[in-house]
Design a protein around this motif. Sequence first.
Motif, PDB file in Angstrom:
ATOM      1  N   GLY A  11       0.838  -1.198   0.000  1.00  0.00           N
ATOM      2  CA  GLY A  11       0.000   0.000   0.000  1.00  0.00           C
ATOM      3  C   GLY A  11       0.873   1.247   0.000  1.00  0.00           C
ATOM      4  O   GLY A  11       2.001   1.229  -0.505  1.00  0.00           O
ATOM      5  N   ASN A  12       0.347   2.298   0.597  1.00  0.00           N
ATOM      6  CA  ASN A  12       1.062   3.582   0.554  1.00  0.00           C
ATOM      7  C   ASN A  12       2.412   3.536   1.256  1.00  0.00           C
ATOM      8  O   ASN A  12       3.424   3.962   0.708  1.00  0.00           O
ATOM      9  N   VAL A  13       2.433   3.029   2.477  1.00  0.00           N
ATOM     10  CA  VAL A  13       3.708   3.007   3.216  1.00  0.00           C
ATOM     11  C   VAL A  13       4.658   1.987   2.582  1.00  0.00           C
ATOM     12  O   VAL A  13       5.836   2.273   2.349  1.00  0.00           O
ATOM     13  N   ASP A  33       1.810  -8.606  -1.060  1.00  0.00           N
ATOM     14  CA  ASP A  33       0.485  -8.116  -0.657  1.00  0.00           C
ATOM     15  C   ASP A  33      -0.534  -9.215  -0.915  1.00  0.00           C
ATOM     16  O   ASP A  33      -0.297 -10.117  -1.725  1.00  0.00           O
ATOM     17  N   VAL A  34      -1.671  -9.154  -0.208  1.00  0.00           N
ATOM     18  CA  VAL A  34      -2.720 -10.144  -0.450  1.00  0.00           C
ATOM     19  C   VAL A  34      -3.502  -9.844  -1.729  1.00  0.00           C
ATOM     20  O   VAL A  34      -4.112 -10.739  -2.305  1.00  0.00           O
ATOM     21  N   VAL A  35      -3.514  -8.596  -2.137  1.00  0.00           N
ATOM     22  CA  VAL A  35      -4.299  -8.245  -3.331  1.00  0.00           C
ATOM     23  C   VAL A  35      -3.525  -8.646  -4.584  1.00  0.00           C
ATOM     24  O   VAL A  35      -2.383  -8.234  -4.782  1.00  0.00           O
ATOM     25  N   THR A  77       4.324  -3.661   6.814  1.00  0.00           N
ATOM     26  CA  THR A  77       3.421  -2.493   6.750  1.00  0.00           C
ATOM     27  C   THR A  77       1.995  -2.950   6.469  1.00  0.00           C
ATOM     28  O   THR A  77       1.106  -2.125   6.312  1.00  0.00           O
ATOM     29  N   ALA A  78       1.796  -4.260   6.363  1.00  0.00           N
ATOM     30  CA  ALA A  78       0.471  -4.780   5.998  1.00  0.00           C
ATOM     31  C   ALA A  78      -0.548  -4.440   7.076  1.00  0.00           C
ATOM     32  O   ALA A  78      -0.254  -4.487   8.271  1.00  0.00           O
ATOM     33  N   GLY A  79      -1.749  -4.117   6.630  1.00  0.00           N
ATOM     34  CA  GLY A  79      -2.808  -3.831   7.598  1.00  0.00           C
ATOM     35  C   GLY A  79      -3.672  -2.696   7.126  1.00  0.00           C
ATOM     36  O   GLY A  79      -3.587  -2.279   5.974  1.00  0.00           O
ATOM     37  N   PHE A  80      -4.491  -2.228   8.025  1.00  0.00           N
ATOM     38  CA  PHE A  80      -5.418  -1.158   7.675  1.00  0.00           C
ATOM     39  C   PHE A  80      -4.924   0.158   8.261  1.00  0.00           C
ATOM     40  O   PHE A  80      -4.472   0.185   9.400  1.00  0.00           O
ATOM     41  N   PRO A  81      -5.031   1.244   7.482  1.00  0.00           N
ATOM     42  CA  PRO A  81      -4.659   2.553   8.035  1.00  0.00           C
ATOM     43  C   PRO A  81      -5.842   3.211   8.727  1.00  0.00           C
ATOM     44  O   PRO A  81      -6.970   2.729   8.639  1.00  0.00           O
ATOM     45  N   ASN A  95      -5.667  -5.543  12.692  1.00  0.00           N
ATOM     46  CA  ASN A  95      -4.260  -5.598  12.285  1.00  0.00           C
ATOM     47  C   ASN A  95      -3.482  -6.697  13.012  1.00  0.00           C
ATOM     48  O   ASN A  95      -2.451  -7.167  12.519  1.00  0.00           O
ATOM     49  N   VAL A 118       5.832  -1.622  11.155  1.00  0.00           N
ATOM     50  CA  VAL A 118       5.326  -0.275  10.882  1.00  0.00           C
ATOM     51  C   VAL A 118       3.816  -0.218  11.147  1.00  0.00           C
ATOM     52  O   VAL A 118       3.261   0.826  11.486  1.00  0.00           O
ATOM     53  N   THR A 119       3.144  -1.349  11.004  1.00  0.00           N
ATOM     54  CA  THR A 119       1.686  -1.416  11.170  1.00  0.00           C
ATOM     55  C   THR A 119       1.268  -0.958  12.573  1.00  0.00           C
ATOM     56  O   THR A 119       1.905  -1.298  13.565  1.00  0.00           O
ATOM     57  N   ASN A 120       0.179  -0.204  12.611  1.00  0.00           N
ATOM     58  CA  ASN A 120      -0.361   0.287  13.891  1.00  0.00           C
ATOM     59  C   ASN A 120      -1.487  -0.576  14.434  1.00  0.00           C
ATOM     60  O   ASN A 120      -2.147  -1.254  13.650  1.00  0.00           O
TER      61      ASN A 120
END
Length: 311
Positions: A11-13, A33-35, A77-81, A95, A118-120
């Motif tokens: 994604g973006n990050v 990525d999963v997509v 960085t995988a996950g939702f922002p 996440n 990096v994922t929050n």
Amino acid sequence: MRRKVTVIGAGNVGANTAQKIAAKELADVVLVDVVEGIPQGKSLDMLESAPVEGYDVHLTGTNGYEETANSDIVVITAGFPRKPGMSRDDLLIANYEVVKSATEQAARHSPNAILILVTNPLDAMCWTALTVSGFSRERVIGMAGVLDTARFRTFIAEELSVSFENVTAMVLGGHGDTMVPLVRLTNVSGIPLSELTDQATIDRLVQRTRDGGAEIVKYLKTGSAYYAPAASTVEMVESILKDKKKVLPCAVFLRGEYGIQDLFVGVPVRLGAAGVEKIYEVKLMEDETAALAKSAEAVKELVEVLKQKAK
Ligand code: APR
């Protein structure tokens, strides 16, 4: 020999991190990525800028993990922002599942890698990765302090009309509203911040730093910051791959340092080829110790939720 960095989450990050690693010729990059199609398409697009930009590293994209085997570093960085109105903590459960599965697979294929999270919510995701991977604490590191510090340095430099590079700052604690910018140790080329501006201004800059992530979310509306987070991640990657031994604030698993037990909290560390090579225990004033303890408490609350879930 070429070094190899896997970036999970295209994604973006993640994409910006991959692009910056390539631009600096730090390593070959595998984007996961999963997509379907996204990591392949983005990495090919970046690769095609190599002749123009002049970098000689390879970029590949994949939905699996075979291609990631034997990476030196895995950046997660995988996950939702975040969306407007959400705190980083609102991402916890969603996440957790993402970081758990990404860590399991990445660690299996790269058992000697250093993990950068990096994922929050960052500190809780670091705990997840440490627990799932079984790696030593030297090899599981969270990116937060470099970014929080960069934001504080930016605001100070703009306020004082000085070079961004001249501002040295230290932000400790969790990556959230309770982070602890250490004003006492912040300076401009050695000149203490307190000699350069008044307390009301300092308080305003500290608050803006605490709200730095939310300020960007408010503008973007559909996601959170990514240029500065990617730049901050790459500074850590570079320090490790080049064994630069930079002293940077990172989220690390504390075992009694600063009076904090078994939690990831941001503190200054030396980053080199072995990952976290040293944790610096800065002498803190009473109020700073109290602020750090409060920040650690906020991290603990999230980890307790995850511990219940993991049972
Ligand atoms: N495995 C791999 N990739 C995944 C998985 C998974 N299990 N689940 C989601 N993803 C991917 C998404 O498909 C998406 O491409 O992670 C990517 C996340 O990208 P964005 O939505 O653009 O989010 P981004 O801004 O990059 O932020 C990612 O970093 O700074 C933190 O708070 C932020 O937790 C968020 C993370």
